[in-house]
Design an enzyme around this catalytic site. Sequence first.
Site, PDB file in Angstrom:
ATOM      1  N   GLY A  39       0.822  -1.229  -0.120  1.00 37.07           N
ATOM      2  CA  GLY A  39      -0.152  -0.068   0.165  1.00 37.07           C
ATOM      3  C   GLY A  39       0.905   1.280  -0.056  1.00 37.07           C
ATOM      4  O   GLY A  39       0.385   2.371  -0.446  1.00 37.07           O
ATOM      5  N   HIS A 110      -2.474  -3.176  -5.602  1.00 34.56           N
ATOM      6  CA  HIS A 110      -1.708  -2.823  -4.221  1.00 34.56           C
ATOM      7  C   HIS A 110      -2.785  -3.509  -3.276  1.00 34.56           C
ATOM      8  O   HIS A 110      -4.137  -3.338  -3.485  1.00 34.56           O
ATOM      9  CB  HIS A 110      -0.995  -1.658  -3.813  1.00 34.56           C
ATOM     10  CG  HIS A 110      -2.120  -0.733  -3.515  1.00 34.56           C
ATOM     11  ND1 HIS A 110      -2.481  -0.609  -2.322  1.00 34.56           N
ATOM     12  CD2 HIS A 110      -2.786   0.474  -4.163  1.00 34.56           C
ATOM     13  CE1 HIS A 110      -3.478   0.584  -2.335  1.00 34.56           C
ATOM     14  NE2 HIS A 110      -3.170   1.017  -3.247  1.00 34.56           N
ATOM     15  N   CYS A 111      -2.387  -4.171  -2.210  1.00 36.81           N
ATOM     16  CA  CYS A 111      -3.166  -4.143  -1.119  1.00 36.81           C
ATOM     17  C   CYS A 111      -2.331  -3.615  -0.024  1.00 36.81           C
ATOM     18  O   CYS A 111      -1.528  -2.638  -0.331  1.00 36.81           O
ATOM     19  CB  CYS A 111      -3.684  -5.638  -0.804  1.00 36.81           C
ATOM     20  SG  CYS A 111      -1.996  -6.893  -0.785  1.00 36.81           S
ATOM     21  N   ALA A 112      -2.642  -4.133   1.429  1.00 32.05           N
ATOM     22  CA  ALA A 112      -1.675  -3.644   2.226  1.00 32.05           C
ATOM     23  C   ALA A 112      -0.177  -3.909   2.260  1.00 32.05           C
ATOM     24  O   ALA A 112       0.887  -2.978   2.467  1.00 32.05           O
ATOM     25  CB  ALA A 112      -2.384  -3.801   3.737  1.00 32.05           C
TER      26      ALA A 112
END
EC number: 3.1.3.16
Length: 198
Positions: A39, A110-112
């Site tokens: 992220g 994206h993710c975290a």
Amino acid sequence: MSSRGHSTLPRTLMAPRMISEGDLGGIAQITSSLFLGRGSVASNRHLLQARGITCIVNATIEIPNFNWPQFEYVKVPLADMPHAPIGLYFDTVADKIHSVSRKHGATLVHCAAGVSRSATLCIAYLMKFHNVCLLEAYNWVKARRPVIRPNVGFWRQLIDYERQLFGKSTVKMVQTPYGIVPDVYEKESRHLLPYWGI
């Protein structure tokens, strides 16, 4: 074509990259127009522009979009939980990545942490638009970003998606001392302590 009737990724993409993930500022280049990262990468406007990224797929509920005008944003509001319905987004996200690529742009997914949700979406894209099986798509993404580890629920949805696309599956869920995991994790799970997100 491989022996399974699927095409393989182009040889130019199959060559190992000499650029480390750290050199890419926390992102990994999956194809010429697809990047995968955590992220924090989405907040680095200079890095995004330097990589030619024009679209950002945010696969989190916890990180807001920055909504900078030079980027297109796609929100995939999911928690990294096995019951989260990520499969509902496979076609939409894959189609968007493909559309951006055809317009000579690039997409960051994206993710975290850049480990589970974003990796799952990139794997689904490779299956759909590069016509590779799940096992090949997973190995390709893992070679580019070794920390990926989609959760068990996401694996089940990827297996279902592969069956939908190709009529069979190249990854199976197997029982281990740590619970049911995809067979690609079986060997490494022998050396792991129990972890809820396997």
